[in-house]
Design a protein around this motif. Structure first.
Motif, short mmCIF file in Angstrom:
data_model
loop_
_atom_site.label_atom_id
_atom_site.label_comp_id
_atom_site.label_asym_id
_atom_site.label_seq_id
_atom_site.Cartn_x
_atom_site.Cartn_y
_atom_site.Cartn_z
N GLU A 166 40.34 55.33 40.44
CA GLU A 166 40.77 53.99 40.85
C GLU A 166 39.73 52.92 40.55
O GLU A 166 39.81 51.79 41.05
CB GLU A 166 41.13 53.99 42.34
N ASP A 167 38.73 53.24 39.77
CA ASP A 167 37.75 52.23 39.36
C ASP A 167 38.38 51.31 38.32
O ASP A 167 39.19 51.75 37.51
CB ASP A 167 36.51 52.89 38.75
N TRP A 168 37.95 50.04 38.35
CA TRP A 168 38.48 49.06 37.40
C TRP A 168 37.71 49.11 36.08
O TRP A 168 36.51 49.40 36.07
CB TRP A 168 38.33 47.65 37.96
N THR B 152 35.85 41.95 45.53
CA THR B 152 37.05 42.41 46.27
C THR B 152 36.82 43.82 46.78
O THR B 152 37.08 44.12 47.96
CB THR B 152 38.28 42.41 45.33
N ALA B 153 36.34 44.69 45.90
CA ALA B 153 36.11 46.09 46.29
C ALA B 153 35.08 46.17 47.41
O ALA B 153 35.23 46.94 48.36
CB ALA B 153 35.64 46.89 45.08
N GLN C 145 35.84 51.29 45.23
CA GLN C 145 35.96 51.17 43.76
C GLN C 145 34.68 50.55 43.17
O GLN C 145 34.01 49.77 43.85
CB GLN C 145 37.12 50.25 43.39
N ARG D 225 28.10 52.96 43.35
CA ARG D 225 28.92 53.55 44.44
C ARG D 225 28.13 53.66 45.72
O ARG D 225 28.66 53.53 46.81
CB ARG D 225 29.38 54.96 44.05
N LYS E 205 36.67 44.61 50.73
CA LYS E 205 37.73 45.47 51.27
C LYS E 205 37.28 46.90 51.48
O LYS E 205 38.06 47.73 51.95
CB LYS E 205 38.94 45.44 50.32
N LYS E 206 36.05 47.18 51.09
CA LYS E 206 35.48 48.53 51.24
C LYS E 206 36.41 49.61 50.63
O LYS E 206 36.72 50.62 51.26
CB LYS E 206 35.22 48.84 52.71
N THR E 207 36.85 49.34 49.42
CA THR E 207 37.77 50.30 48.77
C THR E 207 37.04 51.46 48.11
O THR E 207 37.66 52.45 47.73
CB THR E 207 38.61 49.60 47.68
#
Ligand code: TPP
Ligand code: MG
Length: 343
Positions: free
Chosen positions: A64-66, A135-136, A143, A235, A139-141
């Motif tokens: 799910e990384d951009w 954003t990541a 990513q 990460r 939102k602590k995703t």
């Protein structure tokens, strides 16, 4: 070539498959200008020569990384899982294209595969990457963002402003500077163009107190090793890193519609046209990343000649099918021209 990171057999094969898929896709695009003149409008920028760099970098990616490439952007989405049929149809400006034929080569986008989009503006992917990474982070995703851009782009204001912000905010980005020796028609060397200060370009990282390394971008395993380390750092909250990956652009800067094709665009790619020299091109061709990695896999007994051939054939068929799909897809109707125009 040395597999110091001990990538497993499956991963090494995956790398080769992706490299050949990219090369075959780009060959089809290049040939289109000869075989179907006028069918593809607009400008295309190809990634032949960059396969090891791109696939080596993305080999460390989580699903799910951009990924944010520049306008030289066909290869990255192919690795992410975007349909080559839809990509090819988009390049042909057809309704079944990734963006319904409205984007073309330089404006591909496939958010479902974590490929938000590209821009024809040199350096913009750098700033966009910071937005995605913020954003990541907020939102602590979990990513991270793989941000690709050229040696020329590393002289843009966007580069300096974004690296500053990314370093201050410890944004989860790996900046991958694709040094293909050319900025359109200008060679990177100081003597030639008086266009570039600071060698190696990875030293620019020091200005932002982030790690910066230069790697041989024709070796996917070296690129993987450097990018995987940077990705782990991102990460873990350690912030961005800058990887300069050096390789050679094996095509002309871009292929645009000219009927008949300009002699500098074809064949066997007078890669640098009237601006460069053939000896330089031939030397780079000797280090073509695909035959080198192929030979490595053979020598390590990872794949047999027959198995490699099967991969090569499968990439060819896949990309031939993509061209057929694109040619069979309808053109958008003229009255649709103002769809998606908001201002
Ligand atoms: C802001 C901006 N300035 C100039 C251009 C024209 N231009 C298009 S590609 C290019 C060269 C970019 O070189 P580099 O960043 O090394 O990328 P490469 O094409 O080699 O991948 C230039 C100057 C542009 N598209 N955008
Ligand atoms: Mg360049």
């Amino acid at each position: 070539m040395s597999n110091k990171n001990q990538l497993g057999k499956d991963r090494l094969i995956w790398i080769y498959i992706q490299m050949t898929r990219i090369r075959e896709f780009e060959e089809r695009v290049k040939r289109t200008f000869l075989e179907h003149p006028g069918a593809m409008r607009g400008h295309t920028h190809l990634a032949d020569g960059a396969e090891a760099s791109i696939v080596g970098a993305l080999a460390s990616r989580n699903s799910e990384d951009w990924a944010m490439p520049s306008y030289r952007c066909h290869a990255h989405p192919l690795v992410l899982g975007t349909s080559p049929k839809k990509m090819m149809a988009e390049l042909y400006g057809r309704t079944d294209g990734l963006c319904k034929g409205f984007g073309g080569s330089m404006h591909l986008s496939d958010p479902e595969h974590f490929f938000p989009g590209t821009s024809g503006i040199v350096g913009q992917s750098i700033a966009h990457a910071a937005g995605a990474a913020l954003t990541a982070q907020v939102k602590k995703t979990g990513q991270i963002v793989y941000c690709f851009f050229g040696d020329g782009a590393s002289k843009q204001g966007a580069f300096f402003e974004t690296l500053n912000l990314a370093a201050v905010w410890k944004l989860p980005i790996v900046f991958i500077l694709e040094n293909n020796e050319y900025q359109a028609y200008t060679h990177v060397s100081l003597e030639d163009a008086n266009a570039q200060a600071g060698e190696p370009l990875s030293r620019k990282a020091a200005a932002f107190s982030i790690p910066g390394v230069t790697v041989d971008g024709t070796d996917p395993l070296l690129v993987y090793a450097a990018v995987a380390e940077a990705a782990e750092r991102a990460r873990g909250g350690g912030g961005p890193s800058l990887i300069e990956s050096k390789f050679y652009r094996l095509s002309a800067h871009g292929n645009a519609i000219t009927v008949p094709p300009a002699p500098t665009q074809f064949p066997e790619h007078e890669a640098i046209g009237v601006y460069g020299n053939k000896a330089e091109f031939r030397a780079a061709k000797e280090r073509d990343p695909i035959p080198r990695f192929r030979a490595y896999l053979l020598s390590q007994r990872i794949l047999t000649e027959r198995e490699l051939q099967r991969i090569d054939d499968s990439a060819r068929t896949e990309m031939d099918d993509a061209v057929q799909f694109a040619l069979a897809s309808p053109q958008p109707a003229p009255e649709e021209a103002t769809n998606y125009v908001y201002a």
